[in-house]
Write a protein that holds these residues in place. Structure first.
Motif, PDB file in Angstrom:
ATOM      1  N   HIS A  66      29.016  44.119  24.017  1.00  0.00           N
ATOM      2  CA  HIS A  66      29.963  45.211  24.234  1.00  0.00           C
ATOM      3  C   HIS A  66      29.307  46.175  25.217  1.00  0.00           C
ATOM      4  CE1 HIS A  66      32.520  43.941  20.825  1.00  0.00           C
ATOM      5  NE2 HIS A  66      31.373  43.490  20.361  1.00  0.00           N
ATOM      6  N   SER A  68      29.288  49.468  27.672  1.00  0.00           N
ATOM      7  CA  SER A  68      29.838  50.804  27.902  1.00  0.00           C
ATOM      8  C   SER A  68      29.396  51.275  29.284  1.00  0.00           C
ATOM      9  CB  SER A  68      29.337  51.783  26.832  1.00  0.00           C
ATOM     10  OG  SER A  68      29.667  51.318  25.533  1.00  0.00           O
ATOM     11  N   GLN A 103      34.170  43.882  26.752  1.00  0.00           N
ATOM     12  CA  GLN A 103      33.539  42.879  25.898  1.00  0.00           C
ATOM     13  C   GLN A 103      33.275  41.637  26.741  1.00  0.00           C
ATOM     14  OE1 GLN A 103      35.519  40.219  22.823  1.00  0.00           O
ATOM     15  NE2 GLN A 103      34.552  41.695  21.473  1.00  0.00           N
ATOM     16  N   SER A 133      26.286  42.010  19.976  1.00  0.00           N
ATOM     17  CA  SER A 133      26.884  41.648  18.698  1.00  0.00           C
ATOM     18  C   SER A 133      26.134  40.470  18.083  1.00  0.00           C
ATOM     19  CB  SER A 133      28.354  41.279  18.899  1.00  0.00           C
ATOM     20  OG  SER A 133      28.917  40.775  17.711  1.00  0.00           O
TER      21      SER A 133
END
Length: 304
Positions: A66, A68, A103, A133
């Motif tokens: 993920h 950012s 993602q 993850s």
């Protein structure tokens, strides 16, 4: 907004994308003909798309990051460039600590690192932070259970390709494509679904279902991580949740009918013992959401 009958039909298709028209008719109390017309309208207007989602282990896409991103200049231009990568399954413009979240799904950590490096190289990207993850606890659109040893042959692979494109493809068409009888084709599709190799589900327009607001959150946890994660995943409005390592212990997505409802979801999460919401963000525009993957012409080996 959908009327009550269409809303039930969409929810039923989310549970079982290949539910028969008769089963749907029994659920809503209308004739099979009336339900067929309603479902066709929902599909044609893209209120719902029925697709097959292949288990990550089958296609070797188990490394999930993920990302950012903060941006200089146009965040939309950066989002378009990031979303264009086949490995990016989700991208959204956000308000909060970051300008864009994405993602990324790849076969391993080396490929994941390469994808993140590519994102960092996109013109306008100032920084990109990664949450790796480790375990997906909840995903409303994908198979999250572990996949056992499943033998796949070339015919199964062709079915996966077709179901990924059209989850409600008729058995007559599937049988013609793979060269088997309808009964044999049905048996293979049922086996693929029951074994968890593929999940056929409806991807619905959130606005049509009254889920007008979407947000994300990053949590840090005290105590047992799995127990806390399961408690958070059980909260109404949580559509995605994963544990891992990086800036947070848990990353998730929440949806609600209004901003007030989204705040209520986050407050419920804060109420879970052991949880601290480190950061949250509001999804202003979902640029990409796709569970389709490019499947080779045949399985890489005889099993998944």
């Amino acid at each position: 907004m959908l009327d009550a009958v269409d809303a039930v039909l969409v929810r039923e298709l989310q549970r079982d994308g290949r539910a028969t028209f008769q089963a749907l008719a029994d659920r809503v109390g209308l004739s099979r003909t009336a339900v067929r017309a309603r479902v066709q309208h929902l599909l044609e207007t893209r209120v719902v798309r029925v697709v097959g989602i292949v288990h990550a282990a089958v296609v070797g896409a188990e490394a999930i990051g993920h990302v950012s991103v903060t941006v200089e200049g146009s965040a939309r231009d950066v989002a378009a460039a990031v979303a264009g990568r086949p490995a990016v399954s989700f991208a959204a413009l956000t308000a909060g600590p970051y300008d864009l979240v994405a993602q990324v799904r790849t076969r391993d950590d080396a490929a994941l690192a390469a994808e993140v490096d590519h994102i960092r190289s996109v013109s306008g990207v100032r920084s990109a932070e990664v949450f790796r993850s480790v375990s997906t606890v909840r995903d409303t659109h994908a198979v999250v259970r572990e996949l056992g040893e499943v033998s796949l042959d070339d015919i199964d692979w062709r079915l996966l390709q077709e179901l990924q494109r059209d989850g409600r493809a008729p058995y007559t068409r599937l049988a013609h494509i793979i060269g088997l009888s309808q009964a044999a084709t049905r048996a293979r599709v049922v086996r693929l679904m029951r074994s968890g190799v593929i999940q056929v589900t409806g991807l619905a327009d959130p606005l049509a279902l009254g889920a007008a607001e979407l947000g994300g959150f990053g949590l840090v946890v005290t105590g047992g991580l799995r127990k806390v994660a399961e408690a958070v995943a059980a909260q109404d409005g949580v559509r995605y949740l994963a544990t891992g390592f990086g800036r947070y212990d848990i990353v998730g997505q929440a949806e609600a009918a209004s901003r007030t409802g989204l705040v209520a979801v986050l407050d419920a999460i804060r109420g879970v013992p052991g949880v601290t919401v480190r950061e949250s963000w509001h999804h202003l525009d979902v640029v990409k959401e796709s569970y389709a993957v490019e499947l080779p012409d045949q399985p890489l080996n005889g099993s998944a």
